[in-house]
Motif scaffolding. Structure first.
Motif, PDB file in Angstrom:
ATOM      1  N   ALA A 378       0.825  -1.206   0.000  1.00 16.49           N
ATOM      2  CA  ALA A 378       0.000   0.000   0.000  1.00 16.49           C
ATOM      3  C   ALA A 378       0.860   1.257   0.000  1.00 16.49           C
ATOM      4  CB  ALA A 378      -0.920  -0.006   1.217  1.00 16.49           C
ATOM      5  N   THR A 379       2.106   1.133   0.433  1.00 18.55           N
ATOM      6  CA  THR A 379       2.955   2.322   0.489  1.00 18.55           C
ATOM      7  C   THR A 379       3.387   2.711  -0.915  1.00 18.55           C
ATOM      8  OG1 THR A 379       4.904   0.967   0.750  1.00 18.55           O
ATOM      9  CG2 THR A 379       3.856   1.738   2.767  1.00 18.55           C
ATOM     10  N   LYS A 380       3.950   3.877  -0.963  1.00 15.12           N
ATOM     11  CA  LYS A 380       4.376   4.400  -2.264  1.00 15.12           C
ATOM     12  C   LYS A 380       5.546   3.581  -2.796  1.00 15.12           C
ATOM     13  CE  LYS A 380       5.495   8.739  -4.319  1.00 15.12           C
ATOM     14  NZ  LYS A 380       6.321   9.906  -4.076  1.00 15.12           N
ATOM     15  N   ARG A 381       5.553   3.395  -4.087  1.00 17.36           N
ATOM     16  CA  ARG A 381       6.604   2.557  -4.672  1.00 17.36           C
ATOM     17  C   ARG A 381       7.891   3.344  -4.842  1.00 17.36           C
ATOM     18  NH1 ARG A 381       3.840  -1.703  -8.762  1.00 17.36           N
ATOM     19  NH2 ARG A 381       2.319  -2.431  -7.289  1.00 17.36           N
ATOM     20  N   THR A 382       8.934   2.783  -4.344  1.00 17.02           N
ATOM     21  CA  THR A 382      10.255   3.397  -4.456  1.00 17.02           C
ATOM     22  C   THR A 382      10.937   2.841  -5.704  1.00 17.02           C
ATOM     23  OG1 THR A 382      11.120   1.642  -3.088  1.00 17.02           O
ATOM     24  CG2 THR A 382      10.536   3.672  -1.962  1.00 17.02           C
ATOM     25  N   PRO A 383      12.017   3.464  -6.095  1.00 18.83           N
ATOM     26  CA  PRO A 383      12.726   2.923  -7.267  1.00 18.83           C
ATOM     27  C   PRO A 383      13.231   1.498  -7.037  1.00 18.83           C
ATOM     28  CG  PRO A 383      13.498   5.126  -6.742  1.00 18.83           C
ATOM     29  CD  PRO A 383      12.566   4.735  -5.653  1.00 18.83           C
ATOM     30  N   GLU A 384      13.508   1.156  -5.778  1.00 19.99           N
ATOM     31  CA  GLU A 384      14.043  -0.189  -5.516  1.00 19.99           C
ATOM     32  C   GLU A 384      12.924  -1.204  -5.356  1.00 19.99           C
ATOM     33  OE1 GLU A 384      15.000   2.059  -2.376  1.00 19.99           O
ATOM     34  OE2 GLU A 384      15.606   3.130  -4.178  1.00 19.99           O
ATOM     35  N   PHE A 385      11.695  -0.779  -5.675  1.00 14.26           N
ATOM     36  CA  PHE A 385      10.552  -1.651  -5.429  1.00 14.26           C
ATOM     37  C   PHE A 385      10.762  -3.047  -6.000  1.00 14.26           C
ATOM     38  CE2 PHE A 385       6.416  -3.293  -6.823  1.00 14.26           C
ATOM     39  CZ  PHE A 385       5.794  -3.384  -5.599  1.00 14.26           C
ATOM     40  N   HIS A 386      11.244  -3.105  -7.240  1.00  8.99           N
ATOM     41  CA  HIS A 386      11.383  -4.398  -7.905  1.00  8.99           C
ATOM     42  C   HIS A 386      12.337  -5.312  -7.167  1.00  8.99           C
ATOM     43  CE1 HIS A 386       9.325  -3.363 -11.737  1.00  8.99           C
ATOM     44  NE2 HIS A 386       9.490  -2.177 -11.205  1.00  8.99           N
ATOM     45  N   THR A 387      13.491  -4.756  -6.816  1.00 11.01           N
ATOM     46  CA  THR A 387      14.462  -5.609  -6.139  1.00 11.01           C
ATOM     47  C   THR A 387      13.941  -5.992  -4.760  1.00 11.01           C
ATOM     48  OG1 THR A 387      15.570  -3.581  -5.520  1.00 11.01           O
ATOM     49  CG2 THR A 387      16.503  -4.823  -7.344  1.00 11.01           C
ATOM     50  N   THR A 388      13.254  -5.069  -4.128  1.00 10.26           N
ATOM     51  CA  THR A 388      12.745  -5.374  -2.795  1.00 10.26           C
ATOM     52  C   THR A 388      11.779  -6.545  -2.862  1.00 10.26           C
ATOM     53  OG1 THR A 388      12.798  -3.003  -2.471  1.00 10.26           O
ATOM     54  CG2 THR A 388      11.780  -4.323  -0.736  1.00 10.26           C
ATOM     55  N   ILE A 389      10.792  -6.478  -3.757  1.00  5.37           N
ATOM     56  CA  ILE A 389       9.834  -7.578  -3.778  1.00  5.37           C
ATOM     57  C   ILE A 389      10.505  -8.853  -4.260  1.00  5.37           C
ATOM     58  CG2 ILE A 389       7.763  -6.132  -3.967  1.00  5.37           C
ATOM     59  CD1 ILE A 389       7.651  -6.892  -6.909  1.00  5.37           C
ATOM     60  N   GLY A 390      11.523  -8.693  -5.121  1.00  5.84           N
ATOM     61  CA  GLY A 390      12.283  -9.871  -5.527  1.00  5.84           C
ATOM     62  C   GLY A 390      12.921 -10.541  -4.327  1.00  5.84           C
ATOM     63  N   ASP A 391      13.527  -9.714  -3.461  1.00  5.86           N
ATOM     64  CA  ASP A 391      14.156 -10.269  -2.262  1.00  5.86           C
ATOM     65  C   ASP A 391      13.124 -10.931  -1.371  1.00  5.86           C
ATOM     66  OD1 ASP A 391      16.538  -9.430  -3.132  1.00  5.86           O
ATOM     67  OD2 ASP A 391      16.608  -7.601  -1.911  1.00  5.86           O
ATOM     68  N   VAL A 392      11.955 -10.288  -1.271  1.00  6.00           N
ATOM     69  CA  VAL A 392      10.905 -10.856  -0.430  1.00  6.00           C
ATOM     70  C   VAL A 392      10.531 -12.246  -0.953  1.00  6.00           C
ATOM     71  CG1 VAL A 392       8.487 -10.613   0.259  1.00  6.00           C
ATOM     72  CG2 VAL A 392       9.987  -8.630   0.285  1.00  6.00           C
ATOM     73  N   VAL A 393      10.340 -12.338  -2.266  1.00  5.51           N
ATOM     74  CA  VAL A 393       9.937 -13.624  -2.835  1.00  5.51           C
ATOM     75  C   VAL A 393      11.046 -14.655  -2.641  1.00  5.51           C
ATOM     76  CG1 VAL A 393       9.260 -14.826  -4.929  1.00  5.51           C
ATOM     77  CG2 VAL A 393       8.373 -12.571  -4.469  1.00  5.51           C
ATOM     78  N   ILE A 394      12.292 -14.216  -2.814  1.00  2.75           N
ATOM     79  CA  ILE A 394      13.405 -15.156  -2.607  1.00  2.75           C
ATOM     80  C   ILE A 394      13.382 -15.669  -1.176  1.00  2.75           C
ATOM     81  CG2 ILE A 394      15.925 -15.253  -2.382  1.00  2.75           C
ATOM     82  CD1 ILE A 394      16.064 -13.600  -4.934  1.00  2.75           C
ATOM     83  N   GLY A 395      13.117 -14.747  -0.257  1.00  2.00           N
ATOM     84  CA  GLY A 395      13.006 -15.157   1.143  1.00  2.00           C
ATOM     85  C   GLY A 395      11.911 -16.201   1.328  1.00  2.00           C
ATOM     86  N   PHE A 396      10.761 -15.933   0.750  1.00  2.00           N
ATOM     87  CA  PHE A 396       9.636 -16.885   0.845  1.00  2.00           C
ATOM     88  C   PHE A 396      10.038 -18.242   0.293  1.00  2.00           C
ATOM     89  CE2 PHE A 396       6.130 -13.431   0.629  1.00  2.00           C
ATOM     90  CZ  PHE A 396       6.320 -13.177   1.979  1.00  2.00           C
ATOM     91  N   VAL A 397      10.649 -18.197  -0.894  1.00  2.00           N
ATOM     92  CA  VAL A 397      10.984 -19.449  -1.567  1.00  2.00           C
ATOM     93  C   VAL A 397      11.977 -20.241  -0.732  1.00  2.00           C
ATOM     94  CG1 VAL A 397      12.133 -20.408  -3.584  1.00  2.00           C
ATOM     95  CG2 VAL A 397      10.443 -18.617  -3.858  1.00  2.00           C
ATOM     96  N   ALA A 398      12.967 -19.513  -0.169  1.00  2.00           N
ATOM     97  CA  ALA A 398      13.955 -20.196   0.663  1.00  2.00           C
ATOM     98  C   ALA A 398      13.263 -20.878   1.840  1.00  2.00           C
ATOM     99  CB  ALA A 398      14.985 -19.184   1.156  1.00  2.00           C
ATOM    100  N   ARG A 399      12.293 -20.160   2.430  1.00  2.00           N
ATOM    101  CA  ARG A 399      11.623 -20.742   3.587  1.00  2.00           C
ATOM    102  C   ARG A 399      10.740 -21.912   3.148  1.00  2.00           C
ATOM    103  NH1 ARG A 399       7.938 -17.783   8.128  1.00  2.00           N
ATOM    104  NH2 ARG A 399       7.486 -19.707   9.246  1.00  2.00           N
ATOM    105  N   CYS A 400      10.121 -21.758   1.965  1.00  2.00           N
ATOM    106  CA  CYS A 400       9.304 -22.854   1.453  1.00  2.00           C
ATOM    107  C   CYS A 400      10.134 -24.114   1.316  1.00  2.00           C
ATOM    108  CB  CYS A 400       8.734 -22.518   0.082  1.00  2.00           C
ATOM    109  SG  CYS A 400       7.438 -21.310   0.143  1.00  2.00           S
ATOM    110  N   LYS A 401      11.362 -23.912   0.847  1.00  2.00           N
ATOM    111  CA  LYS A 401      12.208 -25.071   0.634  1.00  2.00           C
ATOM    112  C   LYS A 401      12.646 -25.651   1.964  1.00  2.00           C
ATOM    113  CE  LYS A 401      13.955 -24.053  -3.930  1.00  2.00           C
ATOM    114  NZ  LYS A 401      14.981 -23.302  -4.653  1.00  2.00           N
ATOM    115  N   ALA A 402      12.909 -24.765   2.924  1.00  2.00           N
ATOM    116  CA  ALA A 402      13.379 -25.242   4.219  1.00  2.00           C
ATOM    117  C   ALA A 402      12.236 -25.886   5.003  1.00  2.00           C
ATOM    118  CB  ALA A 402      13.985 -24.084   4.996  1.00  2.00           C
ATOM    119  N   GLU A 403      11.088 -25.263   4.946  1.00  2.00           N
ATOM    120  CA  GLU A 403       9.936 -25.784   5.695  1.00  2.00           C
ATOM    121  C   GLU A 403       8.874 -26.201   4.697  1.00  2.00           C
ATOM    122  OE1 GLU A 403       8.516 -23.251   8.950  1.00  2.00           O
ATOM    123  OE2 GLU A 403      10.422 -22.208   8.780  1.00  2.00           O
ATOM    124  N   PRO A 404       8.738 -27.485   4.451  1.00  2.00           N
ATOM    125  CA  PRO A 404       7.832 -27.941   3.387  1.00  2.00           C
ATOM    126  C   PRO A 404       6.385 -27.502   3.587  1.00  2.00           C
ATOM    127  CG  PRO A 404       9.240 -29.715   4.140  1.00  2.00           C
ATOM    128  CD  PRO A 404       9.458 -28.592   5.083  1.00  2.00           C
TER     129      PRO A 404
END
Lengths: 675, 666
Positions: A378-404
């Protein structure tokens, strides 16, 4: 990722080391130069990058150096103590950047060097009790003020003393060893944060324990007890001949020197304390003195008779990296240490019994993540928005792999729909979705990501083809363009096949007469078959909305298509052929619906599938009719093209004739009217 | 308004000669162009690229080099081994000097403009470089430079005047001007795309003030050499065929090369990065305006000029140097000489001075075509519909009852090219002249047979300043003449004295004519202005004042070929007929003048429009663009016009085939 680089010997001339190895290795005031004090009479200054000594000093015969030489960073002089003597018996001299050298006496007193030199005969008080012996000591700078810690031992009990010079407070802590009361501590190391000294100790049972000691004691008068906790289990064999040693490398990494198994040779290993994983290790077959020093990016080890330097590099650590190392730790020059314990085992054995509890915890955490994510989006999108959400998804995926059981589906969907993601930003996401057979997520990914590799596209295709109708029913697939016409399919009557094909050639003359006749007998069936969609609308939606629109390069896609089972290929071909016929129904050669696949996309896919699997498909009886239809279609196309070519040539000739007629008119009389 | 039967003639088989050299003069902004037939033309770039002067060609005078020297003096040299200076005032050859050797391949004036360097062939293959001093009225041989083993095909002075670079076969020599000895010999790689060609001919060199020599050669390369060390600095392979010409701008920040493939490349000295002082030569723009070899290029401060075998002179403005978007910003492609005729409607008076390729006899319906060394006489055909109007709609082709006939082919004697020719309106006299002689013939018609009788053969004597354009009034009382300098003089032929002078105008006159009865002189200038001057009143007419007050239509002013012919309608005194290469126009002085909002050119008939609208939109300029390129258009009688076209495709078809270039990777 932490890594050890190729070692090198500092000096080919072996040092006069005693049985206890070196006295010490200390930094000098130049970054690349180190003072090595051997256990007899010599101090050598080495320049590491050149791998050669710059200078060496010895004490007189009969004198013995009793503690490592240090550099006075304020004056640039080197200080050495021989025969323990200063004012009292000296344990160590500490010298670090930013403060004067400090002398620790064996009785526990600490003095600045300048004070001592100014008044050499001053009285040195006794701090520790009679039978206490200093085992280890280290000096830190905390907020630009030196803090000294030393550990003493008395009858198997260990005490820690922390001396701050800013406020001149000495506090004493008793180290409680917990269950392993009888173990002997072989080596200490410590790191400091602003408030806490983290003291790590390697016990004779092979485990590493961590003890947290406050820098500024809450109550300095009282003697306090600190408990140590297990950090890493069974790292080295307890019965090391020369003992084992450890040193802190950075916040998350430890270097441990010692044999991993009782019979094994000495080994230098790097451990990640955060993830409790072995990062890398290096065997030292000629044995060590059980000492390790770490300065800058270099580890100093006495390997056999030689002092070797092993450069150590550590990139930013991440779980993915840590996991990656466990999966394939085959770096050249290091050994895969199968005899090291699996890090998951050291996590404790309580996982199984807490299963239900954990899944509840995971569900809660998913919900929490969802809420937080909504706030973030909901917050305003910063220029780093893409990389930020990319990192978030990578974090999710890593956890998905660690915790089935962890799979924050809603959050992931939400993130994909921000249009900010691409395959390369979160490479593991589709893999996870494939694992979970989450077709909706895959459909979304295929629609949104611009850079999906062909292997992933093909994996999706395989899943779409193989997934059971039952599980499809449950899936909430976007039906954007398919629903519009699939209902109406059965009402529509196709033109008869031969009539379509008559464009440009005469069906009677073609040499496929027999098969044509065979086909026309079953003509009614054929029509039924080709006019009804061979797949369920949901599956069709998956194909149409996702796979057909995906970008690909033929060369990369073909090998993957070969892996698709022939039955599935046939089904897909039938569907594509059906789409082609639908295209032919209107003059614009397009399909109804929003954003439908183009005729070119359909044809390209048919060609690709046939290219990849023709030899297989041609053997399947169900595909025979389909292939015949396609063959006739191609044949008619060729005929049309050749006819068009003929017409073009005729037109060109006509044009030429016309031009010649114009050119030949060298003289004419014309009427001109001016307006 | 006007309906005519037009004799549309396309059988004038005229092929301009290919361009061999161009030389740009910065001071006067003039461009000298020499053609393969030896013709030299002078274009005034300030006056809308008007071809203001021309020197007729000569069979033996194939120019290989053309250059300007100090004081606007023009020199040429060629394969006959002569150096020629042209008299730009009298428009003749001032003198020809033997260059003491064989064919001249190259010539260059020193940076000071006072010395002339000539390279010619001595013996079979040897090349020599000779230095001439330019004296106020002649040139004087000074000395020989060291003789070289092969022909020297290109020369370039160092801007300081101390050294010269000479391009030869397989090598470049650097000479010291003082000692005349070669101080460097730079060998050029023969390799061409990995294949060793037989010889590498250095077609052009340019010596820059920093010591860099730029060479262009037959292997398609543009190469940069350091003259001090003789090393190759940089090489650009730009063509699969010869690179034949190079020209550098005065600032030395840009140069242009032309290739045998018809491509012209622009190279510029640009900063390696922005704000960087380090600069390097970069190939910036390719232009493909030619179909054949670009034999020569020139670089004016604002434009790249190129010419070659395909006979076009192309002037490509550098858009970054052009500040205002006007005439100078447009690409110019000049193919045809700016021909003009000097008609004499009555009597056997002939004033052939200016080059006129076509003349016509109205009474006999004859056309006289002029070629370099012969004349052709044609009789126009006829149609049964002739004379009866209303038999065809606009654009209709009428059936021919008789085709056009080729009556006569008259060859000249001697090596000189024909400058101009004329047939009398009665059709019984033909006159032509070369640079030195004047010929007059009488034609006798006996049914279909024609006999020719030579009447006069006079040697032409010259005035101090040549006249470019003449016009005689139909009553024979007045002669208007425009010379090379500005201003039109009107003479009274009865009293043989100057009557008046039309006020001087900045731009050269492109066409002149005196109207019958009124004796109004109509003058067209190269900036597309048209004036009408009353000779009896010695002042501009009211109509001329009006149009000057209001101004011409902007589209009229944007045409890029000059008006080459003006004539009048015998029955309609308000009409002026004029044409340029792409349009034919009748100006009706009785109608209102168009302003910038009105449609100047209206190709479609006003069908379904009421007379009111038609009258409102009708204006004085009635234009037809059907005939192009239009070389000649005149009125035969009040209802008949003759138009001579020369389609470009026909010219190209007669040129040698161009170098084949691959298209689309086939």
């Amino acid at each position: 990722m932490a890594a050890l680089e190729e070692e090198f010997t500092l000096s080919s001339v072996h040092l006069g080391t005693g049985p206890d190895g070196l006295l010490g290795v200390e930094q000098s005031d130049k970054t690349d130069q180190f003072l090595v004090t051997d256990s007899s009479r010599t101090v050598i200054l080495y320049k590491v990058s050149d791998q050669k000594p710059l200078g060496s000093w010895s004490v007189k015969q009969g004198q013995v150096i009793t503690c490592p030489a240090v550099c006075n960073f304020q004056t640039g002089e080197y200080i050495v103590v021989h025969d323990n003597k200063l004012s009292a018996e000296v344990y160590r001299i500490h010298s670090v950047q930013g403060t004067e050298p400090l002398v620790l006496f064996k009785e526990g007193a600490v003095r600045g060097l300048e004070v001592l030199l100014a008044e050499p005969q001053q009285k040195i008080e006794t701090v520790i009790s009679d039978e206490e012996v200093i085992k280890w000591t280290k000096l830190f700078m905390v907020y630009r003020h030196p803090v000294l810690i030393y550990i003493t031992e008395k009858h198997g009990a260990y005490f820690a003393y922390v001396q701050t010079f800013h406020s001149c407070v000495l506090s004493k802590y008793t180290l409680l060893l917990g269950q392993e009361e009888k173990s002997v501590i072989q080596s200490f190391t410590a790191s400091v944060t602003r408030k806490v000294i983290s003291l790590m100790s390697l016990s004779s049972d092979g485990c590493i324990y961590e003890t947290l000691i406050p820098v500024h004691p809450s109550d300095p008068e009282k003697s306090q007890k600190v408990l140590r906790s297990l950090l890493l289990k069974d790292i080295v064999s307890g019965s090391a001949r020369n003992g084992a040693a450890l040193t802190v490398l950075d916040r998350d990494h430890l270097a441990v020197l010692g044999p991993p198994l009782p019979a094994a040779k000495d080994c230098l290993s790097i451990w990640n304390t955060k993830f409790q994983t072995l990062q890398t290790s290096k065997e030292l077959p000629q044995g060590t003195s059980g000492q390790v020093w770490y300065y800058g990016e270099n580890l100093f080890i006495l390997h056999g008779k030689f002092l070797v330097v092993i450069p150590y590099k550590c990139e930013v650590s991440s779980l993915a990296g840590a996991l990656g190392k466990l999966k394939h730790s085959q770096d050249p020059g290091t050994h895969a240490m199968s005899h090291f314990v699996n890090w998951e085992a050291s996590q404790g054995s309580g996982v199984g019994s807490q299963n239900s509890e954990q899944s509840k915890r995971i569900k809660d955490s998913e919900k929490h993540i969802e809420v937080e994510l909504r706030k973030f989006l909901a917050t305003k999108r910063t220029p780093e928005f893409h990389t930020t959400i990319g990192d978030v998804v990578i974090g999710f995926v890593a956890r998905c792999k660690a915790e089935p059981s962890f799979y924050p589906r809603n959050s992931l969907m939400q993130l994909i729909q921000t249009h900010g993601l691409s395959y390369s930003l979160c490479p593991g996401l589709m893999e996870v979705a494939l694992e979970k057979t989450d077709v909706q997520m895959l459909q979304l990914c295929l629609q949104q990501f611009p850079d999906i590799p062909e292997s992933a596209t093909c994996a999706c295709l395989k899943l779409f083809l193989s997934i059971g109708d039952d599980s499809l029913k449950e899936a909430d697939v976007s039906m954007d363009s398919v629903s519009d016409y699939s209902d109406a399919v059965h009402d529509e009557k196709m033109e008869q096949q031969p009539k379509i094909l008559q464009n440009g050639f005469n069906p009677e003359e073609n040499n496929c007469n027999n098969c044509d006749q065979a086909l026309s007998e079953k003509h009614q069936d054929t029509r039924e078959e080709t006019t009804s969609c061979p797949v369920t609308p949901k599956r069709a939606a998956l194909f149409r909305n996702a796979v057909l629109h995906a970008a690909y390069s033929e060369a990369f896609l073909l090998p993957h298509l070969k892996d698709v089972p022939a039955q599935h290929i046939t089904l897909f071909l039938q569907y594509l052929y059906f789409l082609y016929l639908k295209c032919n129904e209107n003059a614009t050669m397009t399909l109804p619906g929003i954003h439908p696949p183009t005729l070119n996309q359909i044809m390209d896919w048919i060609c690709l599938l046939l290219d990849a699997n023709f030899t297989v498909v041609v053997m399947i009886p169900e595909a025979k009719r389909l292939l015949l239809n396609l063959y006739k279609f191609v044949k008619s196309q060729i005929c049309i093209c050749s006819e068009l070519n003929k017409i073009e040539v005729s037109f060109r000739e006509l044009q030429k004739l016309n031009q010649e007629k114009n050119n030949r008119e060298l003289y004419s009389i014309e009427v001109l009217e001016l307006f | 308004m006007g309906e005519f039967n037009v004799h549309r003639v396309r059988f004038f088989n005229y092929v301009p000669s290919g361009i061999r050299c161009v030389a740009y003069n910065n001071q006067s902004n003039r461009l000298a162009v020499s053609r393969t037939d030896g013709t030299v033309e002078i274009y005034n770039l300030s006056a809308n690229y008007f071809q203001e002067k021309f020197f007729p060609g000569h069979e033996s005078r194939a120019t290989e080099a053309l250059c300007w020297a100090k004081g606007q003096r023009l020199f040429s040299a060629g394969l006959n081994g002569e150096i020629i200076e042209y008299d730009l005032q009298a428009l003749n050859v001032k003198y020809a000097v033997d260059a003491f050797g064989g064919p001249v391949w190259s010539m260059a004036t020193s940076p000071s403009g006072s010395q002339l360097l000539v390279s010619n062939q001595v013996g079979c293959e040897d090349g020599s470089v000779k230095l001439f001093q330019i004296t106020p009225d002649k040139i004087q041989f000074e000395r020989n430079f060291d003789r070289q083993k092969s022909r020297i095909l290109s020369l370039s002075w160092h801007p300081s005047g101390t050294h010269i670079a000479a391009g030869s076969i397989d090598y470049i020599s650097v000479f010291d001007v003082k000692s005349g000895s070669a101080i460097h010999k730079i060998l050029v790689d023969r390799q061409y795309m990995g294949v060793s060609k037989r010889k590498c001919i250095i077609w052009g060199v340019a010596f820059l003030s920093d010591g860099t020599i730029i060479s262009v050669d037959s292997a398609g390369k543009v190469q940069f050499w350091d003259s001090a060390t003789g090393t190759l600095v940089k090489s650009h392979l730009i063509a699969n065929a010869d690179v034949q010409s190079i020209a550098v701008s005065d600032q030395e920040d840009s140069f242009v090369v032309g290739t045998a493939e018809g491509t012209v490349f622009h190279f510029q000295l640009v900063s390696v990065t922005s704000n960087s002082s380090e600069r390097q030569w970069v190939r910036t723009k390719p232009f493909q305006h030619h179909t054949h070899d670009v034999r020569t290029v020139a670089h004016s401060p604002t434009a790249l000029i190129s010419g070659g075998t395909d006979t076009h002179l192309v002037i490509r403005p550098l858009m970054e140097k052009v500040e205002v978007k006007n005439y100078d910003a447009a690409l110019r492609k000049i193919t045809f000489p700016h021909v003009s005729i000097t008609p004499n409607p009555q009597g056997p008076h002939l004033y052939p001075i200016r080059r006129c390729l076509i003349s016509c006899s109205k009474r006999k319906q004859l056309l006289l075509f002029q070629f370099a060394h012969h004349l052709e006489l044609w009789r126009l055909g006829s149609t049964v519909a002739t004379g009866k109007m209303g038999e065809g709609k606009n654009g209709d082709t009428l059936p021919l009852s008789k085709d056009a006939d080729h009556l006569l082919h008259l060859k000249t004697k001697g090596p000189e090219n024909i400058i101009c020719s004329c047939i009398s309106p009665c059709g019984s006299w033909i006159a032509y002249s070369t640079a030195s002689r004047f010929f007059l013939y009488r034609l006798n018609y006996e049914r279909d047979n024609i006999s020719l009788q030579r009447v006069s053969d006079a040697t032409v004597s010259r005035t101090v300043e040549s006249m470019c354009l003449l016009a005689v009034s139909p009553d024979g009382n007045w002669l208007a003449a425009s010379g090379t300098s500005a201003g039109v003089h009107v003479y009274n032929l009865k009293h043989l004295k100057l009557h008046c002078t039309v006020p001087a105008y900045n731009f050269p006159v492109t066409a002149l004519a005196i109207a019958p009865n009124t004796n109004n002189l109509v003058i067209a200038h190269s900036d597309q202005q048209v004036f009408e001057y009353s000779i009896p009143d010695k002042q501009y007419t009211e109509w001329s004042r009006n149009i000057q007050k209001q101004g011409f239509h902007y589209l009229w002013l944007q045409r890029d070929t000059p008006i080459t012919h003006i004539s009048f309608h015998p029955k309609r005194p308000m009409h002026i007929l004029l044409h340029d290469a792409y349009m034919f126009c009748i100006i009706d002085k009785s109608l209102p003048l168009p302003n910038d909002k009105t449609l100047l050119y209206n190709p479609l008939p006003p069908t379904n429009e009421s007379d009111v609208i038609r009258r409102r939109t009708a204006h004085a300029f009635k234009i037809s663009k059907i005939y192009k390129p239009l070389l000649f258009m005149d009125l035969l009688d009040e209802r008949t016009l003759v138009a001579v076209e020369r389609p470009l495709d026909d010219i190209i078809a007669q040129l040698p085939p161009p170098i084949k270039k691959k298209k689309f990777g086939t």
